[in-house]
Design a protein around this motif. Structure first.
Motif, PDB file in Angstrom:
ATOM      1  N   ILE A  15       0.833  -1.212   0.000  1.00 54.61           N
ATOM      2  CA  ILE A  15       0.000   0.000   0.000  1.00 54.61           C
ATOM      3  C   ILE A  15       0.869   1.264   0.000  1.00 54.61           C
ATOM      4  CG2 ILE A  15      -1.959   1.164   1.107  1.00 54.61           C
ATOM      5  CD1 ILE A  15      -2.497  -1.774   0.148  1.00 54.61           C
ATOM      6  N   THR A  16       1.975   1.238   0.745  1.00 50.95           N
ATOM      7  CA  THR A  16       2.844   2.424   0.687  1.00 50.95           C
ATOM      8  C   THR A  16       3.420   2.572  -0.722  1.00 50.95           C
ATOM      9  OG1 THR A  16       4.598   1.095   1.691  1.00 50.95           O
ATOM     10  CG2 THR A  16       3.441   2.623   3.142  1.00 50.95           C
ATOM     11  N   ILE A  17       3.673   1.458  -1.401  1.00 50.33           N
ATOM     12  CA  ILE A  17       4.169   1.559  -2.790  1.00 50.33           C
ATOM     13  C   ILE A  17       3.134   2.292  -3.642  1.00 50.33           C
ATOM     14  CG2 ILE A  17       4.778   0.286  -4.896  1.00 50.33           C
ATOM     15  CD1 ILE A  17       6.054  -1.868  -3.114  1.00 50.33           C
ATOM     16  N   PHE A  18       1.873   1.876  -3.544  1.00 45.31           N
ATOM     17  CA  PHE A  18       0.843   2.562  -4.344  1.00 45.31           C
ATOM     18  C   PHE A  18       0.804   4.052  -3.994  1.00 45.31           C
ATOM     19  CE2 PHE A  18      -3.002   4.568  -5.438  1.00 45.31           C
ATOM     20  CZ  PHE A  18      -3.398   3.992  -6.628  1.00 45.31           C
ATOM     21  N   LEU A  19       0.737   4.351  -2.706  1.00 36.51           N
ATOM     22  CA  LEU A  19       0.545   5.746  -2.287  1.00 36.51           C
ATOM     23  C   LEU A  19       1.714   6.615  -2.732  1.00 36.51           C
ATOM     24  CD1 LEU A  19      -0.919   4.929   1.232  1.00 36.51           C
ATOM     25  CD2 LEU A  19      -2.176   5.934  -0.699  1.00 36.51           C
ATOM     26  N   GLU A  20       2.922   6.040  -2.682  1.00 37.04           N
ATOM     27  CA  GLU A  20       4.091   6.796  -3.158  1.00 37.04           C
ATOM     28  C   GLU A  20       4.039   6.939  -4.674  1.00 37.04           C
ATOM     29  OE1 GLU A  20       6.448   8.350  -1.411  1.00 37.04           O
ATOM     30  OE2 GLU A  20       5.587   7.745   0.510  1.00 37.04           O
ATOM     31  N   GLU A  21       3.674   5.875  -5.380  1.00 35.42           N
ATOM     32  CA  GLU A  21       3.602   5.940  -6.848  1.00 35.42           C
ATOM     33  C   GLU A  21       2.606   7.014  -7.296  1.00 35.42           C
ATOM     34  OE1 GLU A  21       5.436   4.604  -9.073  1.00 35.42           O
ATOM     35  OE2 GLU A  21       6.111   2.615  -8.468  1.00 35.42           O
ATOM     36  N   ALA A  22       1.474   7.079  -6.606  1.00 34.00           N
ATOM     37  CA  ALA A  22       0.412   7.995  -7.030  1.00 34.00           C
ATOM     38  C   ALA A  22       0.560   9.384  -6.408  1.00 34.00           C
ATOM     39  CB  ALA A  22      -0.946   7.397  -6.670  1.00 34.00           C
ATOM     40  N   GLY A  23       1.556   9.549  -5.539  1.00 37.83           N
ATOM     41  CA  GLY A  23       1.782  10.865  -4.919  1.00 37.83           C
ATOM     42  C   GLY A  23       0.629  11.289  -4.022  1.00 37.83           C
ATOM     43  N   LYS A 204       9.870   5.132   3.989  1.00 37.44           N
ATOM     44  CA  LYS A 204       8.785   5.578   4.891  1.00 37.44           C
ATOM     45  C   LYS A 204       8.585   4.593   6.041  1.00 37.44           C
ATOM     46  CE  LYS A 204       6.475   9.378   4.003  1.00 37.44           C
ATOM     47  NZ  LYS A 204       5.627   9.580   2.841  1.00 37.44           N
ATOM     48  N   ALA A 205       8.842   3.302   5.759  1.00 34.32           N
ATOM     49  CA  ALA A 205       8.586   2.259   6.751  1.00 34.32           C
ATOM     50  C   ALA A 205       9.728   2.142   7.764  1.00 34.32           C
ATOM     51  CB  ALA A 205       8.382   0.923   6.038  1.00 34.32           C
ATOM     52  N   GLU A 206      10.845   2.818   7.481  1.00 32.36           N
ATOM     53  CA  GLU A 206      12.045   2.595   8.303  1.00 32.36           C
ATOM     54  C   GLU A 206      11.851   2.807   9.805  1.00 32.36           C
ATOM     55  OE1 GLU A 206      15.392   4.681   6.639  1.00 32.36           O
ATOM     56  OE2 GLU A 206      15.654   3.131   5.104  1.00 32.36           O
ATOM     57  N   PRO A 207      11.091   3.845  10.217  1.00 37.26           N
ATOM     58  CA  PRO A 207      10.953   4.034  11.669  1.00 37.26           C
ATOM     59  C   PRO A 207      10.432   2.802  12.399  1.00 37.26           C
ATOM     60  CG  PRO A 207      10.007   5.898  10.472  1.00 37.26           C
ATOM     61  CD  PRO A 207      10.415   4.894   9.440  1.00 37.26           C
ATOM     62  N   TRP A 208       9.721   1.922  11.677  1.00 36.42           N
ATOM     63  CA  TRP A 208       9.147   0.741  12.332  1.00 36.42           C
ATOM     64  C   TRP A 208       9.821  -0.562  11.891  1.00 36.42           C
ATOM     65  CZ3 TRP A 208       6.251   4.503   9.753  1.00 36.42           C
ATOM     66  CH2 TRP A 208       5.661   5.440  10.591  1.00 36.42           C
ATOM     67  N   SER A 209      10.741  -0.434  10.923  1.00 34.19           N
ATOM     68  CA  SER A 209      11.303  -1.649  10.313  1.00 34.19           C
ATOM     69  C   SER A 209      12.435  -2.267  11.107  1.00 34.19           C
ATOM     70  CB  SER A 209      11.833  -1.355   8.908  1.00 34.19           C
ATOM     71  OG  SER A 209      10.780  -0.981   8.083  1.00 34.19           O
ATOM     72  N   ASN A 210      13.320  -1.419  11.611  1.00 30.48           N
ATOM     73  CA  ASN A 210      14.533  -1.965  12.216  1.00 30.48           C
ATOM     74  C   ASN A 210      14.312  -2.256  13.690  1.00 30.48           C
ATOM     75  OD1 ASN A 210      15.833  -1.703   9.719  1.00 30.48           O
ATOM     76  ND2 ASN A 210      16.079   0.497  10.133  1.00 30.48           N
TER      77      ASN A 210
END
Ligand SMILES: N[C@@H](CCC(=O)N[C@@H](CS)C(=O)NCC(=O)O)C(=O)O
Length: 229
Positions: A15-23, A204-210
């Protein structure tokens, strides 16, 4: 504005991929699934299956009340229809995107998910289960490899099908798949990984990824679920 209920897992990254792709302007609402956030009543009211991702669209197309959507495939279709991107209008082309989106939702996602479970998380090694899901993941990679033999993208032009499949195939090593056996998948994966929106989505996901690996307490929450009465 879209609120995205998110945790950095393959289904979330779609979903973040879509939202980033579509701005699209969106706000991430973290749902820490190993801490039990998916069982909070506020979240269950928009996602009754206690799974993320989910979204709330505060400005739906009909100008009515905010709309919530759960299930990543349904979210991708909703967003693609709303923003008129990554899902063709033409009936035959649209059908192909739906086919490959459903292939991911009903095949690659669940099978690779069980693969992750039995290979990485199960408290005991169960060779039959491990082999079953590693083999099935392998079969699905073979299907994808064939589909990508004569095309750049999975379902015609770049679409929500590519977005849905990519985060799962990115984890090929954990799934015990060798990309040298799937050269078309390898080529597609490289091109996907280089798309600025894909890079931005994972950033965008990094704050929760590591974060540390799932704790024993988290495993109990995630893997011991039954219907409650
Ligand atoms: N079919 C669902 C699957 C979503 C799903 O399995 N989400 C997992 C993380 S990838 C989750 O929220 N797990 C929480 C739990 O198991 O309680 C979708 O595609 O949205």
């Amino acid at each position: 504005m879209i609120d995205l209920y998110f945790w950095p897992t393959p289904n979330g990254h779609k979903i973040t991929i879509f939202l980033e792709e579509a701005g699209v302007d969106y706000a991430i609402k973290p749902v820490d699934i190993s801490a039990g956030d998916q069982f909070k009543s506020e979240f269950l009211s928009i996602s009754p299956n206690n799974r993320m991702p989910a979204i709330i669209d505060h400005l739906p197309m009909d100008d009515g009340e905010p709309i919530s959507v759960f299930e990543s495939g349904a979210i991708l279709i909703y967003l693609a229809e709303k923003y008129g991107r990554f899902l063709p209008h033409e009936m035959r082309a649209r059908k192909i995107v739906h086919e490959w989106l459903m292939w991911q939702m009903g095949g690659l996602g669940p099978m690779a998910g069980q693969n992750h479970h039995f290979v990485q998380y199960a408290p005991e090694r169960i060779p039959y289960a491990m082999e079953r899901y590693v083999n099935e993941t392998n079969r699905l990679y073979g299907v994808l490899n064939k589909q990508l033999a004569e095309r750049d993208w999975v379902a015609g032009d770049y679409s929500i099908a590519d977005m849905a499949i990519y985060p799962w195939v990115l984890l090929h090593e954990a799934q015990q798949q060798k990309l040298e056996n799937f050269p078309n998948v390898a080529r597609w994966l490289t091109v996907m990984a280089e798309r600025p929106a894909v890079v931005a989505a994972y950033k965008k996901a990094e704050p929760w990824s590591n974060r540390p690996a799932v704790t024993e307490e988290g495993k109990k929450l995630l893997f011991g679920q039954r219907a409650t009465v």
